[in-house]
Design a protein around this motif. Structure first.
Motif, short mmCIF file in Angstrom:
data_model
loop_
_atom_site.label_atom_id
_atom_site.label_comp_id
_atom_site.label_asym_id
_atom_site.label_seq_id
_atom_site.Cartn_x
_atom_site.Cartn_y
_atom_site.Cartn_z
N LYS A 143 0.86 -1.18 0.00
CA LYS A 143 -0.16 0.23 0.05
C LYS A 143 0.96 1.11 0.13
CE LYS A 143 -3.96 -1.72 2.68
NZ LYS A 143 -4.89 -1.41 3.78
N ARG A 147 -3.36 5.17 -0.13
CA ARG A 147 -4.01 4.11 0.06
C ARG A 147 -3.90 3.70 1.62
NH1 ARG A 147 -5.59 0.02 -3.78
NH2 ARG A 147 -3.89 0.70 -5.17
N ALA A 148 -3.05 3.76 2.14
CA ALA A 148 -2.74 3.37 3.51
C ALA A 148 -3.64 4.36 4.44
CB ALA A 148 -1.59 3.43 4.02
N ALA A 224 -0.26 5.85 -5.14
CA ALA A 224 -0.83 4.36 -5.21
C ALA A 224 -0.48 3.80 -6.50
CB ALA A 224 -2.35 4.17 -4.60
N ASP A 227 1.89 0.78 -6.35
CA ASP A 227 1.31 -0.42 -5.56
C ASP A 227 1.40 -1.62 -6.45
OD1 ASP A 227 0.96 1.52 -3.67
OD2 ASP A 227 -1.06 1.20 -3.53
N ASP A 231 -4.94 -5.30 -4.00
CA ASP A 231 -5.54 -5.49 -2.59
C ASP A 231 -4.99 -6.37 -1.90
OD1 ASP A 231 -6.59 -7.87 -3.81
OD2 ASP A 231 -8.52 -6.90 -4.27
N GLU A 265 -0.39 -5.58 7.00
CA GLU A 265 -0.16 -6.39 5.78
C GLU A 265 0.86 -7.20 5.82
OE1 GLU A 265 -2.39 -6.28 3.56
OE2 GLU A 265 -3.35 -4.66 4.70
#
Length: 304
Positions: A143, A147-148, A224, A227, A231, A265
């Protein structure tokens, strides 16, 4: 795609090895990737984490430990470190293609890959196509910062577009690379020991951010676009597929003081069957702050 002759490119290096350049052609454009080689023996590839100040030199202490037994190759990602920084579209597919071609041309069939931060996701993608390898994923993340933080995707797109503008983009980037902001980010997410964050250290890191074209790739990372996974499901599915290969060994080093989103994560990844886990103090920059400790774990893992 060609590799420049070492005799033309050897210069005082940032890791104590031999600096070379890989001329990579992607979608009709040729760009230059900086990388460095030190030591002798089976090849271990080092992949830095992505960040505004990303550079292979952050892995120098690890590289020097490994160079006692291995030939170590460390690259600077396109748009970061000493590599070229063109005003192109920085995205996941670009880095997947770069890593695949770089390994094929500069370090075929590496005995091991050590990848930090977002580099871990790209290493996992690559490992799906390797016959066998040993992976060491150091404070692995997928992430990016926005996004985080839970920001919507449209915000990231808009911010990337703004940073791409000549005047507004330079101003935004300048604010995010001001010494005070860089120190705040290190304190918040990167290092645990604030005593390391001397004015000299911060100025050295800021110089990395001031090269021509420096704003484009970091903006893509923050928003992002870089990334390596979409997900957590993809994060775990690809890791599961890699560990299913009996010829592949995966070890994860967890950062005990990482930010909660990133640590969750890492933890989810480390709990998969077939993944071995080590814990070290530190946050997202533990590969540098605890380089000697990471180097010792890496040496044992790649010698096994």
């Amino acid at each position: 795609m060609t590799i420049s002759p070492p005799k033309e490119l050897t210069r005082p290096s940032r890791m104590g090895g031999q600096v070379q350049h890989y001329h990579w052609t992607y979608q009709g454009q040729t760009v230059t990737i900086a990388y460095e080689t030190l030591g002798a023996g089976p090849t271990v590839l080092l992949l830095p984490a992505f960040s505004t100040v990303s550079t292979r030199a952050e892995l120098a202490q690890i590289a020097q430990v490994l160079a006692s037994q291995f030939q170590v190759i460390a690259l600077d990602w396109l748009g970061f470190g000493d590599s070229e920084r063109p005003a192109c579209t920085y995205e996941r597919s670009l880095y997947q293609a770069l890593l695949k071609d770089f390994v094929q041309n500069c370090c075929p069939q590496p005995a091991g890959i050590l990848a930090a931060g977002h580099g871990a996701g790209y290493a996992l993608h690559l490992a799906q196509t390797q016959v066998s390898t040993r992976l060491l994923l150091v404070a692995p993340t997928w992430k990016g910062p926005l996004r985080a933080m839970g920001a919507p995707s449209w915000l990231g797109t808009n911010l990337r577009n703004l940073v791409g503008l000549p005047i507004v983009g330079s101003a935004l980037y300048g604010a995010n690379t001001h010494p005070a902001f860089l120190k705040w980010m290190y304190q918040r997410h990167v290092f645990v020991d604030e005593a390391r964050l001397t004015p000299t250290f911060i100025q050295q890191r800021r110089r990395i951010t001031q090269q021509p074209g420096a704003r484009f790739a970091p903006a893509a990372f923050v928003t992002a676009a870089l990334d390596p996974m979409c997900d957590r499901t993809e994060w775990l599915q690809i890791a599961t597929a890699v560990t299913a290969n009996p010829n592949t060994a995966v070890r994860v080093i967890l950062a005990d003081q990482a930010p909660p989103q990133s640590k969750a994560e890492m933890q989810a990844l480390s709990e998969l069957p077939g993944i071995h886990t080590d814990h070290l103090p530190g946050s997202l920059g533990l590969y540098e702050e605890y380089g000697a400790e990471v180097g010792a774990i890496a040496l044992a893992h790649f010698q096994a």
